[in-house]
Design an enzyme around this catalytic site. Sequence first.
Site, PDB file in Angstrom:
ATOM      1  N   THR A  53     -40.482 105.145  53.725  1.00 25.57           N
ATOM      2  CA  THR A  53     -39.129 105.668  53.459  1.00 25.57           C
ATOM      3  C   THR A  53     -39.289 107.165  53.025  1.00 25.57           C
ATOM      4  N   ALA A  83     -42.424  96.870  47.272  1.00 27.58           N
ATOM      5  CA  ALA A  83     -41.287  97.464  48.038  1.00 27.58           C
ATOM      6  C   ALA A  83     -40.012  97.349  47.554  1.00 27.58           C
ATOM      7  N   SER A 120     -35.480 102.349  45.002  1.00 28.05           N
ATOM      8  CA  SER A 120     -35.876 102.450  43.504  1.00 28.05           C
ATOM      9  C   SER A 120     -35.101 103.352  42.626  1.00 28.05           C
ATOM     10  N   THR A 139     -37.840  95.021  37.086  1.00 24.63           N
ATOM     11  CA  THR A 139     -37.478  96.011  36.093  1.00 24.63           C
ATOM     12  C   THR A 139     -36.792  95.634  35.111  1.00 24.63           C
ATOM     13  N   ASP A 140     -36.720  96.303  33.792  1.00 23.09           N
ATOM     14  CA  ASP A 140     -36.031  96.076  32.764  1.00 23.09           C
ATOM     15  C   ASP A 140     -34.446  96.162  32.995  1.00 23.09           C
ATOM     16  N   GLU A 141     -33.942  96.861  33.951  1.00 22.71           N
ATOM     17  CA  GLU A 141     -32.769  97.141  34.202  1.00 22.71           C
ATOM     18  C   GLU A 141     -31.853  96.107  34.451  1.00 22.71           C
ATOM     19  N   TYR A 182     -28.423  99.298  41.908  1.00 22.11           N
ATOM     20  CA  TYR A 182     -29.914  99.219  41.964  1.00 22.11           C
ATOM     21  C   TYR A 182     -30.342  97.891  41.300  1.00 22.11           C
ATOM     22  N   LYS A 207     -32.191  94.258  42.241  1.00 28.22           N
ATOM     23  CA  LYS A 207     -33.288  93.789  41.678  1.00 28.22           C
ATOM     24  C   LYS A 207     -32.880  92.312  40.998  1.00 28.22           C
ATOM     25  N   ASN A 249     -39.425 101.950  32.370  1.00 28.11           N
ATOM     26  CA  ASN A 249     -39.891 103.119  32.958  1.00 28.11           C
ATOM     27  C   ASN A 249     -41.327 103.618  33.086  1.00 28.11           C
ATOM     28  N   LEU A 252     -36.756 111.420  36.478  1.00 28.67           N
ATOM     29  CA  LEU A 252     -36.617 112.388  35.574  1.00 28.67           C
ATOM     30  C   LEU A 252     -37.675 113.282  35.274  1.00 28.67           C
ATOM     31  N   ARG A 260     -35.053 105.528  26.912  1.00 30.76           N
ATOM     32  CA  ARG A 260     -35.833 104.622  27.805  1.00 30.76           C
ATOM     33  C   ARG A 260     -37.209 104.471  27.102  1.00 30.76           C
ATOM     34  N   ASN A 265     -33.615 110.943  26.281  1.00 31.23           N
ATOM     35  CA  ASN A 265     -34.013 111.936  27.656  1.00 31.23           C
ATOM     36  C   ASN A 265     -34.109 113.231  26.963  1.00 31.23           C
ATOM     37  N   HIS A 325     -23.811 104.811  33.026  1.00 26.23           N
ATOM     38  CA  HIS A 325     -25.262 105.224  32.423  1.00 26.23           C
ATOM     39  C   HIS A 325     -25.464 104.153  31.546  1.00 26.23           C
TER      40      HIS A 325
HETATM   41  P1  NAD Z   1     -41.040 104.080  44.803  1.00 26.83           P
HETATM   42  O1  NAD Z   1     -39.570 104.270  45.400  1.00 26.83           O
HETATM   43  O2  NAD Z   1     -41.732 105.245  44.455  1.00 26.83           O
HETATM   44  O3  NAD Z   1     -41.657 103.145  46.175  1.00 26.83           O
HETATM   45  C1  NAD Z   1     -41.150 102.268  47.094  1.00 26.83           C
HETATM   46  C2  NAD Z   1     -41.970 102.204  47.960  1.00 26.83           C
HETATM   47  O4  NAD Z   1     -41.364 101.090  48.847  1.00 26.83           O
HETATM   48  C3  NAD Z   1     -41.950 103.412  49.167  1.00 26.83           C
HETATM   49  O5  NAD Z   1     -43.385 103.653  49.656  1.00 26.83           O
HETATM   50  C4  NAD Z   1     -41.191 102.816  50.332  1.00 26.83           C
HETATM   51  O6  NAD Z   1     -41.580 103.495  51.398  1.00 26.83           O
HETATM   52  C5  NAD Z   1     -41.274 101.521  50.255  1.00 26.83           C
HETATM   53  N1  NAD Z   1     -40.516 100.858  50.953  1.00 26.83           N
HETATM   54  C6  NAD Z   1     -38.995 100.985  50.681  1.00 26.83           C
HETATM   55  N2  NAD Z   1     -38.498  99.951  51.400  1.00 26.83           N
HETATM   56  C7  NAD Z   1     -39.279  99.186  52.093  1.00 26.83           C
HETATM   57  C8  NAD Z   1     -39.049  98.033  53.095  1.00 26.83           C
HETATM   58  N3  NAD Z   1     -37.972  97.614  53.312  1.00 26.83           N
HETATM   59  N4  NAD Z   1     -40.331  97.703  53.458  1.00 26.83           N
HETATM   60  C9  NAD Z   1     -41.488  98.143  53.240  1.00 26.83           C
HETATM   61  N5  NAD Z   1     -41.627  98.979  52.263  1.00 26.83           N
HETATM   62  C10 NAD Z   1     -40.589  99.698  51.718  1.00 26.83           C
HETATM   63  O7  NAD Z   1     -40.783 102.694  43.884  1.00 26.83           O
HETATM   64  P2  NAD Z   1     -41.810 102.813  42.614  1.00 26.83           P
HETATM   65  O8  NAD Z   1     -41.439 103.521  41.435  1.00 26.83           O
HETATM   66  O9  NAD Z   1     -43.209 102.830  43.041  1.00 26.83           O
HETATM   67  O10 NAD Z   1     -41.348 101.151  42.097  1.00 26.83           O
HETATM   68  C11 NAD Z   1     -42.107 100.204  42.923  1.00 26.83           C
HETATM   69  C12 NAD Z   1     -41.463  98.743  42.188  1.00 26.83           C
HETATM   70  O11 NAD Z   1     -41.703  98.999  40.717  1.00 26.83           O
HETATM   71  C13 NAD Z   1     -40.193  98.639  42.762  1.00 26.83           C
HETATM   72  O12 NAD Z   1     -39.819  97.234  42.914  1.00 26.83           O
HETATM   73  C14 NAD Z   1     -39.313  99.174  41.686  1.00 26.83           C
HETATM   74  O13 NAD Z   1     -37.828  98.333  41.431  1.00 26.83           O
HETATM   75  C15 NAD Z   1     -40.171  98.617  40.463  1.00 26.83           C
HETATM   76  N6  NAD Z   1     -40.085  99.392  39.186  1.00 26.83           N
HETATM   77  C16 NAD Z   1     -40.311 100.686  38.943  1.00 26.83           C
HETATM   78  C17 NAD Z   1     -39.901 101.279  37.645  1.00 26.83           C
HETATM   79  C18 NAD Z   1     -40.262 102.764  37.724  1.00 26.83           C
HETATM   80  O14 NAD Z   1     -40.193 103.240  36.592  1.00 26.83           O
HETATM   81  N7  NAD Z   1     -40.581 103.498  38.605  1.00 26.83           N
HETATM   82  C19 NAD Z   1     -40.007 100.695  36.794  1.00 26.83           C
HETATM   83  C20 NAD Z   1     -40.049  98.944  36.657  1.00 26.83           C
HETATM   84  C21 NAD Z   1     -39.999  98.510  38.005  1.00 26.83           C
HETATM   85  O1  DAU Z   2     -36.469 101.074  33.458  1.00 22.27           O
HETATM   86  C1  DAU Z   2     -36.983 100.912  34.812  1.00 22.27           C
HETATM   87  C2  DAU Z   2     -36.273 101.805  35.612  1.00 22.27           C
HETATM   88  O2  DAU Z   2     -36.775 103.206  35.461  1.00 22.27           O
HETATM   89  C3  DAU Z   2     -36.884 101.347  37.248  1.00 22.27           C
HETATM   90  O3  DAU Z   2     -36.441 100.122  37.564  1.00 22.27           O
HETATM   91  C4  DAU Z   2     -36.420 102.598  38.330  1.00 22.27           C
HETATM   92  O4  DAU Z   2     -36.796 102.224  39.636  1.00 22.27           O
HETATM   93  C5  DAU Z   2     -36.902 103.884  37.635  1.00 22.27           C
HETATM   94  O5  DAU Z   2     -36.157 104.801  38.574  1.00 22.27           O
HETATM   95  C6  DAU Z   2     -36.387 104.246  36.389  1.00 22.27           C
HETATM   96  O6  DAU Z   2     -34.578 104.212  36.246  1.00 22.27           O
HETATM   97  P1  DAU Z   2     -34.231 105.435  35.407  1.00 22.27           P
HETATM   98  O7  DAU Z   2     -32.696 105.400  35.977  1.00 22.27           O
HETATM   99  O8  DAU Z   2     -34.188 104.978  33.961  1.00 22.27           O
HETATM  100  O9  DAU Z   2     -35.009 106.474  35.464  1.00 22.27           O
HETATM  101  P2  DAU Z   2     -34.516 108.054  35.821  1.00 22.27           P
HETATM  102  O10 DAU Z   2     -36.055 108.784  35.929  1.00 22.27           O
HETATM  103  O11 DAU Z   2     -33.729 108.090  37.116  1.00 22.27           O
HETATM  104  O12 DAU Z   2     -33.791 108.502  34.820  1.00 22.27           O
HETATM  105  C7  DAU Z   2     -34.462 108.403  33.459  1.00 22.27           C
HETATM  106  C8  DAU Z   2     -33.190 108.861  32.561  1.00 22.27           C
HETATM  107  O13 DAU Z   2     -33.123 110.022  32.575  1.00 22.27           O
HETATM  108  C9  DAU Z   2     -31.921 108.346  32.748  1.00 22.27           C
HETATM  109  O14 DAU Z   2     -31.282 107.788  31.399  1.00 22.27           O
HETATM  110  C10 DAU Z   2     -31.297 109.125  33.473  1.00 22.27           C
HETATM  111  C11 DAU Z   2     -31.751 110.608  33.012  1.00 22.27           C
HETATM  112  N1  DAU Z   2     -31.704 111.521  33.894  1.00 22.27           N
HETATM  113  C12 DAU Z   2     -32.144 111.395  35.226  1.00 22.27           C
HETATM  114  C13 DAU Z   2     -32.247 112.278  36.061  1.00 22.27           C
HETATM  115  C14 DAU Z   2     -32.897 112.132  37.515  1.00 22.27           C
HETATM  116  C15 DAU Z   2     -31.231 112.787  33.743  1.00 22.27           C
HETATM  117  O15 DAU Z   2     -30.691 113.100  32.634  1.00 22.27           O
HETATM  118  N2  DAU Z   2     -31.282 113.915  34.554  1.00 22.27           N
HETATM  119  C16 DAU Z   2     -31.613 113.614  35.897  1.00 22.27           C
HETATM  120  O16 DAU Z   2     -31.664 114.534  36.651  1.00 22.27           O
END
Ligand code: NAD
Ligand code: DAU
Length: 359
Positions: free
Chosen positions: A36, A82, A85, A134-136, A160, A164, A189, A200, A224, A259, A293
Site C-alpha cells: 500500500t 499487516a 495503521s 496496539t495499546d489504542e 483504527y 484493531k 507508539n 508524528l 504517548r 507531544n 484525540h
Molecule cells: P505500516 O503502516 O508502516 O505498515 C503496514 C504494512 O502492511 C504496509 O507495508 C502495507 O503495505 C501492509 N498492508 C496493508 N494492508 C495489507 C493487506 N490487506 N494485505 C497485506 N499487506 C497489507 O504499519 P506499522 O507501523 O509497521 O504497524 C505494523 C503493525 O503494528 C500494525 O498491525 C499496527 O496496528 C501495529 N502497531 C503499530 C504501532 C506503531 O507505533 N507503528 C504500535 C503498535 C502496534
Molecule cells: O499507540 C500505538 C499507535 O501509535 C499505533 O497503533 C498506530 O499504528 C500508530 O500510528 C500510533 O498512533 P498515534 O496516533 O499515537 O501516532 P501518530 O504518530 O499519528 O501521533 C502521535 C501523537 O502526535 C498523537 O497524539 C497525535 C499527535 N500528532 C500527530 C501528527 C501526525 C500531532 O500532534 N501532529 C501530527 O501532525
Amino acid sequence: MQTFLVTGGVGFIGSNFILKAREEQWANIVNLDKLTYASNPQTLAHLQDDLGYHFVRGDIGDIELLRNILEQYQPDSIINFAAESHVDRSILSPQDFIQTNVVGTFQLLEASKAYWEKLSLEKREPFRFLHVSTDEVYGSLGPTDPAFREDSPYTPNSPYAASKAGSDHLVRAYYHTYGFPTLTTNCSNNYGPRQFPEKLIPLIVLNALNSKSLPIYGDGQNVRDWLYVEDHCEAIYQVLQRSRIGETYNIGGNNEQTNLTVVEKICAILDELAPKPNHHSSLITFVKDRPGHDRRYAIDCSKIKRDLGWEPRENFDGGLLKTIQWYLKNPTWVEQVQSGTYQTWIQQNYGERKVALSH
Ligand code: NAD
Ligand code: DAU
C-alpha cells in the site's frame, strides 16, 4: 532453520523485524505484503539475493493466495503485522481499516487454521500465530490513571483502534473456540528507522529539515509511551519463542512524553545536526485537534518482564538521535515515500486544519 510467514513486512515495524530476523538468523522469512501507500519496496531491496527471504505481493484478505503460500512455504509460525495503521486516515476514510484489519485478519485466521489442522503432530505442536496489535484498543487514560494492563477493558475510540480491537477479539476467539495457538501483543507508539512520514516523529523531522511548519494537534499535551522499534521486534520474538499459547502481552517503553516535548527534543537534536539561522522550534505551529484525540496512553509491561524477562533497552534520547541520523543518511528512501500520493495526503489532512496558535 524455521520459516516465518510475516504479513505487512514491507511496512515500518515488519521491515525492521525482517531485517533483524535475517541478521540474527531467527528464521527464513516469507513476506506477504500488499504494498500500500505505506510501504516502500526499496526498504528491503538489499535482501533480494538472500536465499532465506521470499517476497509475495498480495492481500491478507485473499484466501486463495493464502492457501497457496501456506502450501508452498509450509511456515512454522505466522506473524501478522499487516494493517492500515494511521489514526488520521481512519478518521477520513475508515473503510480500508475494516477491510484489512478486520476482514483481512479473519481470512488470515481461517486459512492459517485450516493449514495448522493438517500439519503433522511434530509441526503442529510448536506452530504459533502471533497477532501484532496496539495499546489504542484500551482507549484513553486520565493524567493519574494506572497504565494499561492486559486485563484493562477494551474501549477503542478511533475507527483504527476499533478495527484493531475487532481483530484482537477474532484472534482470541480462534484460540478459545478452536484451540488455534494464537498470541497477541499490544504495543505502544514505536519510533525508529523506516517509519512512513505521516506519523508524528518522521513527519516532524522531515518538515523541520525542509523548513516547513511543525503541526501539533490541540495543546500538545497528549501523552504517548514511545518504544524504539528494535525493542518491539525483540519482544515479539521472545513472545513467539517462549510464551504459552493464548496469552496476550502489553509491550511499552516506560517512556511517557507529551507531544510538545517530543517535538522540542527533535528540534534540539536538529539544531545540532542540521543547524539553521533560526532554531527549528520556531517552526512549531499548534493546529486544530484530531477528532476524538486520546489524551494519554501508558503501558504496564510488568507481565512480559516477569514471564519472559523482556524490557526495553534503548533510552529515548539515544533512540531519537539514531532515528534522526537514519533519516539524514537516507534521502533517497525519503524521496521515494514522499512522491506519489503522499502530497495529496498532506493536503487532505493538514490543508483544512486552521492554525490555532503560534508557539
Ligand atoms: P505500516 O503502516 O508502516 O505498515 C503496514 C504494512 O502492511 C504496509 O507495508 C502495507 O503495505 C501492509 N498492508 C496493508 N494492508 C495489507 C493487506 N490487506 N494485505 C497485506 N499487506 C497489507 O504499519 P506499522 O507501523 O509497521 O504497524 C505494523 C503493525 O503494528 C500494525 O498491525 C499496527 O496496528 C501495529 N502497531 C503499530 C504501532 C506503531 O507505533 N507503528 C504500535 C503498535 C502496534
Ligand atoms: O499507540 C500505538 C499507535 O501509535 C499505533 O497503533 C498506530 O499504528 C500508530 O500510528 C500510533 O498512533 P498515534 O496516533 O499515537 O501516532 P501518530 O504518530 O499519528 O501521533 C502521535 C501523537 O502526535 C498523537 O497524539 C497525535 C499527535 N500528532 C500527530 C501528527 C501526525 C500531532 O500532534 N501532529 C501530527 O501532525
